[in-house]
Scaffold this motif. Structure first.
Motif, PDB file in Angstrom:
ATOM      1  N   ALA A 196       0.836  -1.209   0.000  1.00 59.62           N
ATOM      2  CA  ALA A 196       0.000   0.000   0.000  1.00 59.62           C
ATOM      3  C   ALA A 196       0.865   1.250   0.000  1.00 59.62           C
ATOM      4  N   ILE A 197       0.621   2.118  -0.982  1.00 62.94           N
ATOM      5  CA  ILE A 197       1.259   3.436  -1.001  1.00 62.94           C
ATOM      6  C   ILE A 197       0.461   4.346  -0.088  1.00 62.94           C
ATOM      7  N   SER A 198       1.141   5.110   0.753  1.00 68.11           N
ATOM      8  CA  SER A 198       0.405   6.049   1.591  1.00 68.11           C
ATOM      9  C   SER A 198       1.320   7.105   2.194  1.00 68.11           C
ATOM     10  N   HIS A 199       0.712   8.255   2.520  1.00 74.33           N
ATOM     11  CA  HIS A 199       1.380   9.277   3.335  1.00 74.33           C
ATOM     12  C   HIS A 199       0.783   9.261   4.742  1.00 74.33           C
ATOM     13  N   ASP A 200      -0.239   8.425   4.914  1.00 68.54           N
ATOM     14  CA  ASP A 200      -1.037   8.432   6.139  1.00 68.54           C
ATOM     15  C   ASP A 200      -0.304   7.639   7.229  1.00 68.54           C
ATOM     16  N   THR A 201       0.100   8.331   8.303  1.00 70.80           N
ATOM     17  CA  THR A 201       0.890   7.647   9.337  1.00 70.80           C
ATOM     18  C   THR A 201       0.082   6.549  10.033  1.00 70.80           C
ATOM     19  N   HIS A 202      -1.250   6.720  10.101  1.00 72.87           N
ATOM     20  CA  HIS A 202      -2.065   5.662  10.720  1.00 72.87           C
ATOM     21  C   HIS A 202      -1.952   4.379   9.897  1.00 72.87           C
ATOM     22  N   LEU A 203      -2.002   4.528   8.569  1.00 76.51           N
ATOM     23  CA  LEU A 203      -1.889   3.346   7.712  1.00 76.51           C
ATOM     24  C   LEU A 203      -0.480   2.759   7.806  1.00 76.51           C
ATOM     25  N   LEU A 204       0.528   3.624   7.728  1.00 72.96           N
ATOM     26  CA  LEU A 204       1.909   3.119   7.748  1.00 72.96           C
ATOM     27  C   LEU A 204       2.212   2.422   9.075  1.00 72.96           C
ATOM     28  N   ASP A 205       1.645   2.941  10.171  1.00 74.64           N
ATOM     29  CA  ASP A 205       1.855   2.317  11.486  1.00 74.64           C
ATOM     30  C   ASP A 205       1.268   0.913  11.554  1.00 74.64           C
ATOM     31  N   ALA A 206       0.255   0.644  10.713  1.00 74.19           N
ATOM     32  CA  ALA A 206      -0.403  -0.665  10.740  1.00 74.19           C
ATOM     33  C   ALA A 206       0.318  -1.698   9.864  1.00 74.19           C
ATOM     34  N   MET A 207       1.347  -1.255   9.134  1.00 75.75           N
ATOM     35  CA  MET A 207       2.077  -2.164   8.242  1.00 75.75           C
ATOM     36  C   MET A 207       3.180  -2.907   9.001  1.00 75.75           C
ATOM     37  N   ASP A 208       3.622  -4.029   8.447  1.00 76.19           N
ATOM     38  CA  ASP A 208       4.754  -4.744   9.042  1.00 76.19           C
ATOM     39  C   ASP A 208       6.062  -4.022   8.743  1.00 76.19           C
ATOM     40  N   ARG A 209       6.148  -3.483   7.530  1.00 77.64           N
ATOM     41  CA  ARG A 209       7.370  -2.779   7.095  1.00 77.64           C
ATOM     42  C   ARG A 209       6.982  -1.616   6.210  1.00 77.64           C
ATOM     43  N   VAL A 210       7.873  -0.620   6.161  1.00 78.31           N
ATOM     44  CA  VAL A 210       7.642   0.534   5.292  1.00 78.31           C
ATOM     45  C   VAL A 210       8.921   0.787   4.492  1.00 78.31           C
ATOM     46  N   VAL A 211       8.770   0.979   3.181  1.00 84.76           N
ATOM     47  CA  VAL A 211       9.930   1.369   2.368  1.00 84.76           C
ATOM     48  C   VAL A 211       9.699   2.777   1.829  1.00 84.76           C
ATOM     49  N   HIS A 212      10.794   3.499   1.641  1.00 83.87           N
ATOM     50  CA  HIS A 212      10.721   4.884   1.161  1.00 83.87           C
ATOM     51  C   HIS A 212      11.215   4.959  -0.277  1.00 83.87           C
ATOM     52  N   VAL A 213      10.493   5.705  -1.089  1.00 80.07           N
ATOM     53  CA  VAL A 213      10.964   5.976  -2.450  1.00 80.07           C
ATOM     54  C   VAL A 213      11.432   7.425  -2.486  1.00 80.07           C
ATOM     55  N   THR A 214      12.698   7.618  -2.882  1.00 79.36           N
ATOM     56  CA  THR A 214      13.286   8.958  -2.962  1.00 79.36           C
ATOM     57  C   THR A 214      13.853   9.136  -4.360  1.00 79.36           C
ATOM     58  N   ASP A 215      13.307  10.106  -5.086  1.00 81.10           N
ATOM     59  CA  ASP A 215      13.757  10.354  -6.468  1.00 81.10           C
ATOM     60  C   ASP A 215      13.867   9.062  -7.268  1.00 81.10           C
ATOM     61  N   GLY A 216      12.855   8.224  -7.167  1.00 78.18           N
ATOM     62  CA  GLY A 216      12.822   7.002  -7.973  1.00 78.18           C
ATOM     63  C   GLY A 216      13.601   5.839  -7.393  1.00 78.18           C
ATOM     64  N   HIS A 217      14.283   6.048  -6.261  1.00 76.22           N
ATOM     65  CA  HIS A 217      15.077   4.966  -5.670  1.00 76.22           C
ATOM     66  C   HIS A 217      14.419   4.450  -4.396  1.00 76.22           C
ATOM     67  N   LEU A 218      14.458   3.141  -4.244  1.00 75.87           N
ATOM     68  CA  LEU A 218      13.976   2.540  -2.999  1.00 75.87           C
ATOM     69  C   LEU A 218      15.069   2.641  -1.956  1.00 75.87           C
ATOM     70  N   ALA A 219      14.744   3.253  -0.818  1.00 75.18           N
ATOM     71  CA  ALA A 219      15.733   3.395   0.241  1.00 75.18           C
ATOM     72  C   ALA A 219      15.630   2.216   1.221  1.00 75.18           C
ATOM     73  N   ALA A 220      16.511   2.237   2.211  1.00 70.82           N
ATOM     74  CA  ALA A 220      16.581   1.132   3.186  1.00 70.82           C
ATOM     75  C   ALA A 220      15.220   0.857   3.810  1.00 70.82           C
ATOM     76  N   GLN A 221      15.002  -0.399   4.108  1.00 70.50           N
ATOM     77  CA  GLN A 221      13.743  -0.798   4.717  1.00 70.50           C
ATOM     78  C   GLN A 221      13.823  -0.587   6.227  1.00 70.50           C
ATOM     79  N   VAL A 222      12.801   0.068   6.753  1.00 71.86           N
ATOM     80  CA  VAL A 222      12.790   0.316   8.203  1.00 71.86           C
ATOM     81  C   VAL A 222      11.487  -0.234   8.788  1.00 71.86           C
ATOM     82  N   PRO A 223      11.526  -0.659  10.057  1.00 69.48           N
ATOM     83  CA  PRO A 223      10.273  -1.117  10.655  1.00 69.48           C
ATOM     84  C   PRO A 223       9.289   0.051  10.728  1.00 69.48           C
ATOM     85  N   ALA A 224       7.991  -0.228  10.601  1.00 72.77           N
ATOM     86  CA  ALA A 224       6.974   0.846  10.659  1.00 72.77           C
ATOM     87  C   ALA A 224       6.945   1.439  12.041  1.00 72.77           C
TER      88      ALA A 224
END
Ligand SMILES: Nc1ncnc2c1ncn2[C@@H]1O[C@H](COP(=O)(O)OP(=O)(O)OP(=O)(O)O)[C@@H](O)[C@H]1O
Length: 224
Positions: A196-224
């Motif tokens: 799920a793509i989202s900016h919503d912190t409530h949604l991201l908090d409910a995920m197991d993991r969150v990845v960040h896309v920066t200028d087209g690149h996937l950044a390091a995976q961090v726990p939600a």
């Protein structure tokens, strides 16, 4: 059935040779709830569309044992119809159809033997999502209700994977929290993989993991 995702050296090129997305390595085990976040225009939707095989890409996309990138267009479409439920930003609902007809749309493309089951499941999901008037045209539904119709449609074919693009974007806090609850429950209950793509912190908090896309690149995976 549940499916995991492995991306290797994924690259999506736009017009004029511009690189829109690059992802060297991403593993999403079956049943994982993965959030994708990042600034506007970073490439999140393009990444999700590549994962769904809607836009062409280079590199390897594996869904379970299936080398998705090697399938013919026809086989990829069939795989998507069988395994992926999609909840897109603009819902893509048909205003002139009832909630039930929208939710059972997958039945139109499914083998004859599965159509009745999809129709029944569509009604069941609408009811579970609190939509009590499934024969009303969706033109008169609120934003939150439309989002839940889109979710019922994504779930009606009992997909192994749910892909969602900003599923709470147009909703107020209360409606958004309800959609998050329903989406997470529908995936957890059946061991579905959710991306799920989202900016919503409530949604991201409910995920197991969150990845960040920066200028087209996937950044390091961090726990939600
Ligand atoms: N086919 C294409 N050719 C060229 N550029 C494209 C193409 N498709 C998308 N883009 C551009 O790629 C960039 C990433 O778009 P994308 O929609 O993936 O971003 P996003 O992170 O989902 O943004 P938002 O959060 O605003 O929805 C944007 O600058 C967009 O204009």
């Amino acid at each position: 059935m549940t499916l995991g995702l492995t991306l290797t050296d994924l690259c999506v090129n736009g017009s004029g040779g511009r690189v829109l997305v690059q992802a060297a390595d991403l593993k999403v085990p079956p049943g994982t709830l993965l959030g994708i976040t990042g600034a506007s225009g970073a490439g999140k939707t393009t990444l999700l569309h590549a994962i769904a095989g809607i836009v062409p890409s280079e590199g390897s996309i594996r869904w379970g044992e299936t080398n998705f990138s090697k399938l013919s267009d026809h086989a990829r479409t069939a795989f998507r119809a069988r395994n992926m439920g999609m909840v897109f930003q603009d819902f893509l609902l048909f205003d002139d159809l009832s909630a039930h007809d929208n939710a059972r749309l997958a039945a139109m493309f499914a083998p004859r033997a599965e159509r009745a089951e999809i129709t029944v499941r569509a009604k069941q999901h609408l009811s579970e999502l609190g939509l009590t008037d499934p024969e009303r045209h969706v033109a008169s539904y609120s934003g939150g209700e439309r989002q839940r119709v889109a979710l019922a449609r994504a779930l009606a074919a009992d997909p192994a994977v749910v892909l969602a693009d900003e599923p709470t974007a147009a909703l107020d806090r209360r409606a958004a929290d309800r959609v998050i609850h329903d989406l997470v429950a529908a995936c957890r209950e059946r061991g579905r993989t959710l991306i799920a793509i989202s900016h919503d912190t409530h949604l991201l908090d409910a995920m197991d993991r969150v990845v960040h896309v920066t200028d087209g690149h996937l950044a390091a995976q961090v726990p939600a």
